[in-house]
Scaffold this active site. Structure first.
Site, short mmCIF file in Angstrom:
data_model
loop_
_atom_site.label_atom_id
_atom_site.label_comp_id
_atom_site.label_asym_id
_atom_site.label_seq_id
_atom_site.Cartn_x
_atom_site.Cartn_y
_atom_site.Cartn_z
N TRP A 74 0.90 -1.16 0.00
CA TRP A 74 0.00 0.00 0.00
C TRP A 74 0.93 1.21 0.00
O TRP A 74 1.60 1.50 0.99
CB TRP A 74 -0.89 -0.02 1.23
CG TRP A 74 -1.92 1.06 1.25
CD1 TRP A 74 -3.17 1.00 0.69
CD2 TRP A 74 -1.83 2.34 1.88
NE1 TRP A 74 -3.84 2.18 0.93
CE2 TRP A 74 -3.05 3.02 1.66
CE3 TRP A 74 -0.84 2.99 2.61
CZ2 TRP A 74 -3.30 4.30 2.14
CZ3 TRP A 74 -1.08 4.27 3.08
CH2 TRP A 74 -2.31 4.91 2.84
N GLU A 481 -21.82 5.98 10.38
CA GLU A 481 -21.26 4.69 9.97
C GLU A 481 -21.89 4.22 8.65
O GLU A 481 -21.21 3.69 7.77
CB GLU A 481 -21.47 3.65 11.09
CG GLU A 481 -21.15 2.20 10.74
CD GLU A 481 -19.70 1.96 10.33
OE1 GLU A 481 -18.86 2.87 10.43
OE2 GLU A 481 -19.43 0.85 9.85
#
Ligand code: M6R
Length: 608
Positions: A74, A481
């Protein structure tokens, strides 16, 4: 982020490393590479993109070596290109290094190395490690790595092989996870047990500023100061199949459907129905202080942070404790001034999130007590907190967190209940809470049984580019969320708002092109939420309502309703988040997104 896996033994290393990499891909997936040693020869391959690209490149190759290192990246320094993919080498192609973390003084080190004539082949911080280890090598790879560690600032989990010392792998860590897997005639190391649990369930956790020399016959651990460490192995509970799809098309969906079990796992052995008092063995070491505590701070990131938000309301409801919730990434920049006997709750699925770790280190410096709510056993946060409660949720592999949120809410409820029962919460309230918690797994199943209905709603709306999520009190963090889930996996822009804030700005956005997901269970906020829904409908905004079963008022107003069973007001979030997860999942599926590995993300954010 990034994932590393190493193998030394009697088997061919390539299939073991490739298999390991696949289980680490959630940690990073922009490029990958491996280096395998066969006597004094090293086979070395890298590829841009997911592990499958590296697999394509190496599939037909018979690589005989029985020790090697592999990496999935990453990107932090340098674009995801082949030249920036790991392993990185020194100039003579002797030393091969893989690394997870950030070398903060790499500019300084690079300049020094360049001055001494070293030519760099990549833009990464990692490459300095290869050159430094080569410079420090004097016949002993372990010593060369130890010496190099003393020159480094920043974080690393690293692994090194050397053409001149076949059959040896040296691994080291500071701040990034590294676990050693101990087998018979073979040994492993990886960022996560998932990469090696097929081969061994005996592990040793490496601590910060330690390194280990792995050969097929043994593992020797020592500190950066060369003190030998004897550490017994631990047994990992996870089963290899926990990390498999088991017939589901994506880990995200599998993990959403695992949630009834997740609640059972979080409560197993912890409920005392008769007394209305949970049992939480992990906090016994701090219980004398904890039961007197009147001030807590929950620190976390992302989904764990939103769970903390719900937790604050639950603590307010059940205890006398004042609870703050802080983003771990901001916490360190605040003037930290804790009242005596403050407890910090560090909440993290991975237990490795760099921001959360940095926050607890700062809090500890300022004298706060630390407890962890962590899923990954033996992770850094679990080891740096004095006591804690494990989620026991099994591996969460989908990059978008789902089951861990529900598990965190369950555990926060247990903790609040325990404290509340030692404060003013009555036996009746305690017993009622445990009864409601016990009913939750079946209630979640009931929500999951509406999957087809939720999919149909997603089909109706997935082409809309902007969504709003609204909730009040317990519903507010669910709105945030829900919006995060949709953004992460479908790339649709979504905002989660406290419904009371609508009229202070966001209402300007409402039009027929902007769906609103309203979290509107039958709780003390119900009437106010209904008013908000009216405000949206009168401006021709489409509404998807997540409402309590049998709420005819909502059904009369709103076309698209997803029902959740009735529970206690503070447990509603555990049910209302499930439709949000499924909506996000199905939108992403209609849009053909890479659901388990969304662009630019990684599961475990081990850089600040
Ligand atoms: O492992 P942690 O719980 O500490 O991770 C925190 C966040 O990085 C994580 O929740 C992230 O926001 C997820 N992608 C959310 O789905």
């Amino acid at each position: 982020m990034c994932g590393i896996v190493c193998y030394v033994g009697r088997e061919k290393a390539k299939p073991i490393l490739m298999e390991g990499l696949k289980h680490l891909e959630y940690r990073g997936y922009d490029s990958a590479g491996l280096a395998i040693q066969n006597k004094k020869h090293i086979d070395y391959y890298r590829a841009v993109g997911k592990i499958i690209e590296l697999e394509r490149k190496t599939n037909d190759l018979d690589i005989p070596g029985t020790s090697g290192i592999a990496h999935t990246r990453w990107a932090t320094h340098g674009e995801p290109t082949e030249k920036n993919a790991h392993p990185h080498r020194d100039e003579k192609d002797n030393i091969y290094v893989i690394h997870n973390g950030i070398i903060e003084n790499f500019h300084h080190l690079k300049k020094k190395l360049e001055k001494s004539g070293v030519q760099f082949r990549s833009e990464t911080d990692t490459e300095v490690l290869a050159h430094l280890i080569a410079q420090n090598f004097d016949g002993d790879l372990n010593e060369a790595v130890r010496k190099t560690m003393s020159q480094l600032e920043g974080t690393f989990g690293l692994a090194v092989i050397n053409r001149k010392t076949p059959g040896e792998i040296v691994v080291a860590r500071r701040g990034s996870p590294l676990i050693i897997g101990v087998g018979e005639g073979e040994n492993f190391a990886a960022s996560d047990v998932a990469a090696m649990v097929r081969y061994t369930n005996k592990v040793v956790h490496l601590n910060d500023n330690e390194l280990a020399l792995l050969t097929k016959d043994g593992v020797s651990i020592s500190t950066a100061q060369a003190k030998a460490i004897q550490r017994p192995t631990e047994t990992v509970e996870w089963q290899p199949e926990d990390a498999e799809l088991n017939g589901f098309p994506h880990f995200m969906l599998k993990e959403i459907f695992e949630q009834p079990e997740t609640i059972l796992n979080a409560t197993r052995g912890r409920l005392e129905p008769g007394e209305g008092v949970p049992k939480l063995g992990g906090i016994i070491p701090v219980w004398d202080r904890l039961k007197e505590c009147r001030h807590m701070v929950i620190v976390a990131c992302g989904t764990s942070y939103y769970a903390g938000h719900v937790g604050r309301y639950i603590f307010e409801k059940l205890t006398e404790v004042d609870v703050e919730v802080e983003l771990a990434s901001e916490f360190r920049y605040q003037k930290l001034n804790f009242p005596p006997n403050t407890f910090i709750i560090a909440m993290s699925q991975s237990g490795e999130t760099a921001d959360t770790l940095a926050a607890i280190r700062e809090a500890s410096r300022k004298g706060a007590n630390l407890i962890g709510i962590v899923n990954v056993v033996g992770s850094s946060i679990s080891r740096e907190t004095e006591a804690g409660i494990y989620n026991h949720a099994g591996p969460e592999i989908g990059v978008a967190s789902t089951k861990i949120f529900i598990s965190q809410l369950t555990i926060l409820t247990l903790l609040a209940l325990l404290l509340g029962r030692h404060q003013n919460l009555s036996l009746t309230d305690g017993v009622e809470a445990i009864k409601a918690l016990t009913a939750l797994p079946d209630q979640v199943k009931k929500v999951l049984s509406q999957d087809n209905h939720i999919q149909a709603i997603a089909e109706k709306y997935y082409k809309y580019n902007n969504w709003l999520y609204l909730g009040r009190k317990y519903g507010y963090p669910i709105a945030m969320e829900g919006a995060l889930k949709l953004k992460e996996v479908s790339y649709i822009h979504a905002e989660g708002y406290a419904a009371g804030e609508m009229k202070h700005g966001p209402i300007a956005l409402i039009n027929p092109e902007m769906p609103t997901v309203a979290i509107v269970p039958k709780d003390s906020m119900h009437e106010k939420m209904i008013n908000n829904i009216h405000e949206i409908l009168s401006r021709k905004g489409p509404v998807i309502a997540i409402a309590t079963e049998g709420d005819d008022k909502i059904k009369d107003m709103v076309e698209d309703v997803i029902e959740i069973p009735e529970t206690l007001d503070y447990l509603n979030p555990i049910l209302s988040v499930v439709p949000c997860q499924l909506l996000a999942y199905h939108c992403a599926r209609f849009l053909n997104r890479d659901i388990d590995q969304p662009r630019n993300l990684a599961k475990s954010v081990t850089v600040e």
